[in-house]
Design a protein around this motif. Structure first.
Motif, PDB file in Angstrom:
ATOM      1  N   TYR A  71       0.682  -1.196   0.005  1.00  0.00           N
ATOM      2  CA  TYR A  71       0.210  -0.067   0.169  1.00  0.00           C
ATOM      3  C   TYR A  71       0.843   1.296  -0.228  1.00  0.00           C
ATOM      4  O   TYR A  71       0.368   2.350  -0.688  1.00  0.00           O
ATOM      5  CB  TYR A  71      -0.546   0.034   1.073  1.00  0.00           C
ATOM      6  N   ILE A  72       2.344   1.473   0.831  1.00  0.00           N
ATOM      7  CA  ILE A  72       2.681   2.347   0.797  1.00  0.00           C
ATOM      8  C   ILE A  72       3.122   2.505  -0.473  1.00  0.00           C
ATOM      9  O   ILE A  72       3.739   3.600  -0.405  1.00  0.00           O
ATOM     10  CB  ILE A  72       3.470   2.513   2.370  1.00  0.00           C
ATOM     11  N   LEU A  73       4.117   1.630  -0.540  1.00  0.00           N
ATOM     12  CA  LEU A  73       5.085   1.452  -2.635  1.00  0.00           C
ATOM     13  C   LEU A  73       4.040   1.809  -3.280  1.00  0.00           C
ATOM     14  O   LEU A  73       5.037   2.292  -4.181  1.00  0.00           O
ATOM     15  CB  LEU A  73       5.347   0.403  -1.927  1.00  0.00           C
ATOM     16  N   ASN A  74       3.138   1.849  -3.355  1.00  0.00           N
ATOM     17  CA  ASN A  74       2.184   1.920  -4.729  1.00  0.00           C
ATOM     18  C   ASN A  74       2.089   3.847  -4.489  1.00  0.00           C
ATOM     19  O   ASN A  74       1.724   4.357  -5.616  1.00  0.00           O
ATOM     20  CB  ASN A  74       1.159   1.190  -4.597  1.00  0.00           C
ATOM     21  N   LYS A  75       1.838   4.408  -3.208  1.00  0.00           N
ATOM     22  CA  LYS A  75       2.173   5.240  -3.205  1.00  0.00           C
ATOM     23  C   LYS A  75       3.415   6.246  -3.788  1.00  0.00           C
ATOM     24  O   LYS A  75       3.931   6.931  -4.325  1.00  0.00           O
ATOM     25  CB  LYS A  75       1.990   5.795  -1.408  1.00  0.00           C
ATOM     26  N   MET A  76       4.724   5.466  -3.233  1.00  0.00           N
ATOM     27  CA  MET A  76       5.635   5.867  -3.863  1.00  0.00           C
ATOM     28  C   MET A  76       6.538   5.767  -5.024  1.00  0.00           C
ATOM     29  O   MET A  76       6.947   6.578  -6.126  1.00  0.00           O
ATOM     30  CB  MET A  76       6.553   5.919  -2.899  1.00  0.00           C
ATOM     31  N   ARG A  77       5.832   4.448  -5.673  1.00  0.00           N
ATOM     32  CA  ARG A  77       6.452   4.347  -6.637  1.00  0.00           C
ATOM     33  C   ARG A  77       5.494   3.278  -7.544  1.00  0.00           C
ATOM     34  O   ARG A  77       4.406   2.704  -6.662  1.00  0.00           O
ATOM     35  CB  ARG A  77       7.139   4.008  -7.041  1.00  0.00           C
ATOM     36  N   GLY A  78       5.225   3.197  -8.977  1.00  0.00           N
ATOM     37  CA  GLY A  78       4.809   1.916  -9.549  1.00  0.00           C
ATOM     38  C   GLY A  78       4.938   0.719  -9.186  1.00  0.00           C
ATOM     39  O   GLY A  78       6.254   0.852  -9.260  1.00  0.00           O
ATOM     40  N   ARG A 185       4.832  13.005  -7.710  1.00  0.00           N
ATOM     41  CA  ARG A 185       3.496  11.386  -7.700  1.00  0.00           C
ATOM     42  C   ARG A 185       2.259  11.531  -6.615  1.00  0.00           C
ATOM     43  O   ARG A 185       1.225  11.470  -6.599  1.00  0.00           O
ATOM     44  CB  ARG A 185       4.561   9.911  -7.490  1.00  0.00           C
ATOM     45  N   ILE A 186       3.210  12.100  -4.860  1.00  0.00           N
ATOM     46  CA  ILE A 186       2.113  11.880  -4.157  1.00  0.00           C
ATOM     47  C   ILE A 186       1.293  12.780  -4.581  1.00  0.00           C
ATOM     48  O   ILE A 186       0.080  12.714  -3.934  1.00  0.00           O
ATOM     49  CB  ILE A 186       2.828  12.102  -2.945  1.00  0.00           C
ATOM     50  N   GLU A 187       1.755  14.091  -5.043  1.00  0.00           N
ATOM     51  CA  GLU A 187       0.477  15.281  -4.746  1.00  0.00           C
ATOM     52  C   GLU A 187      -0.547  15.205  -6.455  1.00  0.00           C
ATOM     53  O   GLU A 187      -1.814  15.670  -5.894  1.00  0.00           O
ATOM     54  CB  GLU A 187       1.072  16.804  -5.332  1.00  0.00           C
ATOM     55  N   ALA A 188      -0.282  14.047  -7.627  1.00  0.00           N
ATOM     56  CA  ALA A 188      -1.065  13.202  -7.772  1.00  0.00           C
ATOM     57  C   ALA A 188      -1.754  12.626  -7.458  1.00  0.00           C
ATOM     58  O   ALA A 188      -3.356  12.671  -7.813  1.00  0.00           O
ATOM     59  CB  ALA A 188      -0.507  12.665  -9.294  1.00  0.00           C
ATOM     60  N   ILE A 189      -1.555  11.406  -6.660  1.00  0.00           N
ATOM     61  CA  ILE A 189      -1.892  10.830  -5.618  1.00  0.00           C
ATOM     62  C   ILE A 189      -3.463  11.150  -4.996  1.00  0.00           C
ATOM     63  O   ILE A 189      -4.563  11.227  -4.763  1.00  0.00           O
ATOM     64  CB  ILE A 189      -1.543   9.647  -5.264  1.00  0.00           C
ATOM     65  N   GLU A 190      -2.770  12.330  -4.744  1.00  0.00           N
ATOM     66  CA  GLU A 190      -3.836  12.945  -3.102  1.00  0.00           C
ATOM     67  C   GLU A 190      -5.160  14.339  -3.974  1.00  0.00           C
ATOM     68  O   GLU A 190      -5.345  14.136  -3.605  1.00  0.00           O
ATOM     69  CB  GLU A 190      -2.586  14.455  -2.733  1.00  0.00           C
ATOM     70  N   LYS A 191      -4.157  14.214  -4.860  1.00  0.00           N
ATOM     71  CA  LYS A 191      -5.004  15.263  -6.001  1.00  0.00           C
ATOM     72  C   LYS A 191      -6.490  14.006  -7.028  1.00  0.00           C
ATOM     73  O   LYS A 191      -7.351  14.916  -6.190  1.00  0.00           O
ATOM     74  CB  LYS A 191      -4.751  16.378  -7.510  1.00  0.00           C
ATOM     75  N   ILE A 192      -5.957  12.983  -6.974  1.00  0.00           N
ATOM     76  CA  ILE A 192      -7.240  12.082  -6.879  1.00  0.00           C
ATOM     77  C   ILE A 192      -8.576  11.394  -6.240  1.00  0.00           C
ATOM     78  O   ILE A 192      -9.554  11.494  -6.114  1.00  0.00           O
ATOM     79  CB  ILE A 192      -6.265  10.584  -7.864  1.00  0.00           C
ATOM     80  N   GLU A 193      -7.461  11.448  -4.652  1.00  0.00           N
ATOM     81  CA  GLU A 193      -8.871  11.200  -3.989  1.00  0.00           C
ATOM     82  C   GLU A 193      -9.013  12.262  -3.509  1.00  0.00           C
ATOM     83  O   GLU A 193     -10.262  11.749  -2.927  1.00  0.00           O
ATOM     84  CB  GLU A 193      -7.118  10.768  -2.657  1.00  0.00           C
TER      85      GLU A 193
END
Length: 200
Positions: A71-78, A185-193
């Motif tokens: 879960y954490i790694l998926n936030k960090m990288r693909g 990447r984390i900012e993009a994930i935050e935006k999606i969430e």
């Protein structure tokens, strides 16, 4: 497990027994600092930060840690994949190119035979395996390019995994520092969430 259950039923949860568990866990946690200074630890950090696809490999009790790590790694990288013996991909890992994938194996007592034998076969096929286990006598040590031993408290009916969980949190934090572009990447994930109203 039957012997541990008998011990628990005989002694119950007594203050002295509970303090022994806490003391063991504190001692285990104090060892994490020296583990983080080893070359093996640094190799695992660099491996996690690389752009190669990553397979998280585990079985039985040890595999309960892996979803947290994924879960954490998926936030960090693909390209982070979790395989256990119940996964359809378990039987086809050997079809991958050993030079184009990294494997992180998590193997704690009791060492599952299915996991030991899978790591041995992958090593024979020249896959790069990095290990997190509990002892230098663990079968995973012989299969790994680099491995660290994280102490585990053997207590009650089942082992206590708080020290390995703290270890992985620190490991992932250190890997995050080496991943280029992680902030975007984390900012993009935050935006999606936020757009999907993921959190209440």
């Amino acid at each position: 497990a039957p012997k541990r259950l008998q011990f628990t039923e005989k002694h119950g949860i007594k203050d002295k027994y509970m303090h022994s568990i806490f003391d063991n866990e504190l001692a285990n946690m104090e060892k994490l600092g020296s583990i983080m200074e080893t070359d093996e630890y640094k190799k695992i950090v660099s491996m996690l930060a690389s752009s190669k696809p990553l397979i998280l490999l585990s079985a039985r009790m040890s595999s309960t840690i892996v979803p947290y790590v994924q879960y954490i790694l998926n936030k960090m990288r693909g390209m982070v994949y979790k395989y256990t013996p119940s996964s359809p991909q378990w039987d086809t890992i050997e079809l991958a190119d050993p030079e184009n994938v990294n494997i992180l194996a998590v193997m704690m007592p009791r060492y599952p035979r299915v996991l030991v034998e899978k790591c041995q076969r992958l090593k024979e096929k020249n896959f790069h395996i990095y290990g997190v286990t509990d002892s230098e006598f663990s079968p995973l040590m012989e299969c790994s390019d680099a491995a660290v031993c994280v102490p585990l408290t053997v207590s009650s009916i089942f082992d206590i995994y708080s020290t390995p969980m703290i270890f992985f949190n620190i490991l992932l934090r250190d890997a995050a520092k080496e991943i280029p572009g992680i902030s975007k990447r984390i900012e993009a994930i935050e935006k999606i969430e936020l757009e999907n109203k993921v959190y209440y």
